[in-house]
Design a protein around this motif. Sequence first.
Motif, mmCIF file in Angstrom:
data_model
loop_
_atom_site.group_PDB
_atom_site.id
_atom_site.type_symbol
_atom_site.label_atom_id
_atom_site.label_comp_id
_atom_site.label_asym_id
_atom_site.label_seq_id
_atom_site.Cartn_x
_atom_site.Cartn_y
_atom_site.Cartn_z
ATOM 1 N N UNK A 44 -25.398 -28.585 -62.232
ATOM 2 C CA UNK A 44 -24.827 -28.095 -63.372
ATOM 3 C C UNK A 44 -23.371 -27.963 -63.764
ATOM 4 N N UNK A 45 -22.481 -27.580 -62.952
ATOM 5 C CA UNK A 45 -21.101 -27.810 -63.282
ATOM 6 C C UNK A 45 -20.528 -28.827 -63.335
ATOM 7 N N UNK A 46 -21.185 -30.212 -62.826
ATOM 8 C CA UNK A 46 -21.016 -31.393 -62.949
ATOM 9 C C UNK A 46 -20.952 -31.838 -64.438
ATOM 10 N N UNK A 47 -22.058 -31.392 -65.059
ATOM 11 C CA UNK A 47 -22.126 -31.696 -66.528
ATOM 12 C C UNK A 47 -20.886 -32.058 -67.420
ATOM 13 N N UNK A 48 -20.200 -31.075 -67.402
ATOM 14 C CA UNK A 48 -18.960 -31.035 -68.292
ATOM 15 C C UNK A 48 -17.991 -32.345 -67.725
ATOM 16 N N UNK A 49 -18.196 -32.886 -66.885
ATOM 17 C CA UNK A 49 -17.704 -34.236 -66.285
ATOM 18 C C UNK A 49 -18.275 -35.453 -66.222
ATOM 19 N N UNK A 50 -19.403 -35.212 -66.863
ATOM 20 C CA UNK A 50 -20.465 -36.513 -66.864
ATOM 21 C C UNK A 50 -20.273 -37.311 -68.140
ATOM 22 N N UNK A 51 -20.641 -38.545 -68.083
ATOM 23 C CA UNK A 51 -20.917 -39.379 -69.365
ATOM 24 C C UNK A 51 -21.963 -40.128 -69.003
ATOM 25 N N UNK A 52 -22.587 -40.879 -69.907
ATOM 26 C CA UNK A 52 -23.391 -41.876 -69.890
ATOM 27 C C UNK A 52 -23.019 -43.226 -69.724
ATOM 28 N N UNK A 53 -23.361 -43.799 -68.771
ATOM 29 C CA UNK A 53 -22.780 -45.367 -68.389
ATOM 30 C C UNK A 53 -23.745 -46.266 -68.464
ATOM 31 N N UNK A 54 -24.502 -46.389 -69.628
ATOM 32 C CA UNK A 54 -25.509 -47.274 -69.813
ATOM 33 C C UNK A 54 -27.116 -46.912 -69.530
ATOM 34 N N UNK A 55 -27.882 -47.795 -69.543
ATOM 35 C CA UNK A 55 -29.279 -47.333 -69.285
ATOM 36 C C UNK A 55 -30.217 -48.509 -69.024
ATOM 37 N N UNK A 56 -31.244 -48.287 -69.275
ATOM 38 C CA UNK A 56 -32.489 -49.398 -68.929
ATOM 39 C C UNK A 56 -32.640 -50.296 -70.145
ATOM 40 N N UNK A 57 -32.784 -51.544 -69.594
ATOM 41 C CA UNK A 57 -32.710 -52.513 -70.576
ATOM 42 C C UNK A 57 -34.062 -52.499 -71.513
ATOM 43 N N UNK A 58 -35.145 -51.930 -70.995
ATOM 44 C CA UNK A 58 -36.612 -52.158 -71.560
ATOM 45 C C UNK A 58 -36.599 -51.290 -72.720
ATOM 46 N N UNK A 59 -35.587 -50.306 -73.145
ATOM 47 C CA UNK A 59 -35.839 -49.588 -74.337
ATOM 48 C C UNK A 59 -36.160 -48.099 -73.962
ATOM 49 N N UNK A 60 -36.563 -47.778 -72.897
ATOM 50 C CA UNK A 60 -36.943 -46.660 -72.493
ATOM 51 C C UNK A 60 -35.625 -45.581 -72.457
ATOM 52 N N UNK A 61 -35.890 -44.295 -72.338
ATOM 53 C CA UNK A 61 -35.044 -43.178 -72.659
ATOM 54 C C UNK A 61 -34.112 -43.033 -71.277
ATOM 55 N N UNK A 62 -34.349 -43.697 -70.120
ATOM 56 C CA UNK A 62 -33.594 -43.580 -68.757
ATOM 57 C C UNK A 62 -32.074 -43.991 -69.171
ATOM 58 N N UNK A 63 -31.260 -43.075 -68.748
ATOM 59 C CA UNK A 63 -29.935 -43.261 -68.784
ATOM 60 C C UNK A 63 -29.028 -43.096 -67.204
ATOM 61 N N UNK A 64 -28.093 -44.121 -67.136
ATOM 62 C CA UNK A 64 -27.324 -43.762 -65.830
ATOM 63 C C UNK A 64 -26.294 -43.061 -66.235
ATOM 64 N N UNK A 65 -26.002 -42.004 -65.299
ATOM 65 C CA UNK A 65 -25.027 -40.935 -65.390
ATOM 66 C C UNK A 65 -23.591 -41.440 -64.481
ATOM 67 N N UNK A 66 -22.565 -40.988 -65.112
ATOM 68 C CA UNK A 66 -21.296 -41.199 -64.287
ATOM 69 C C UNK A 66 -20.571 -39.917 -64.435
ATOM 70 N N UNK A 67 -20.101 -39.549 -62.989
ATOM 71 C CA UNK A 67 -19.424 -38.274 -63.033
ATOM 72 C C UNK A 67 -17.978 -38.365 -62.626
ATOM 73 N N UNK A 68 -16.894 -37.954 -63.236
ATOM 74 C CA UNK A 68 -15.525 -38.086 -62.784
ATOM 75 C C UNK A 68 -15.737 -37.057 -61.592
ATOM 76 N N UNK A 69 -15.580 -37.778 -60.416
ATOM 77 C CA UNK A 69 -15.663 -37.351 -59.134
ATOM 78 C C UNK A 69 -14.364 -36.565 -58.495
ATOM 79 N N UNK A 70 -13.322 -36.952 -59.237
ATOM 80 C CA UNK A 70 -11.989 -36.148 -58.910
ATOM 81 C C UNK A 70 -11.934 -34.936 -59.809
ATOM 82 N N UNK A 71 -12.973 -34.662 -60.381
ATOM 83 C CA UNK A 71 -13.054 -33.217 -61.273
ATOM 84 C C UNK A 71 -14.222 -32.313 -60.886
#
Length: 132
Positions: A44-71
């Motif tokens: 939960x604390x990671x969420x403030x340092x998380x961005x979406x980094x793309x998703x599935x090409x099929x058009x579904x709602x799946x998203x890849x997440x990228x956390x700023x690991x330095x923070x």
Amino acid sequence: MSEYGHVPKDNLLRTQTRRPLTELERAVIERLLDSPFPGSRELLAQLRHTAVDGGCGCGCATINLSVDRSRATPAPVISAAPVSADISSGDTYAGVVLLVDGGFLSCLEAYSIGEPVRNLPPAHVIRPRPAR
């Protein structure tokens, strides 16, 4: 599952654009993390340092997440899929699962048998199931 909330429809946008989480995506992840399990507070604390980094090409709602690991601090989870929830509607079996890699948020996967989950449901309808 078209009755569920809005997420970007453009597949190119979903698969190639780094962007902030939408309010709905954030709410769904927060709802999944609302159920206590080992590492849920750290995730939960990671969420403030998380961005979406793309998703599935099929058009579904799946998203890849990228956390700023330095923070952010890695979470001591017991599973790479520490929490999931059914989001089935009518004849379609579907769900969401939060995936973690190395203790960091990595994916919000929307899965189904049949038609892809194109839109996430409102967070209040999600009933989280932590891994045991």
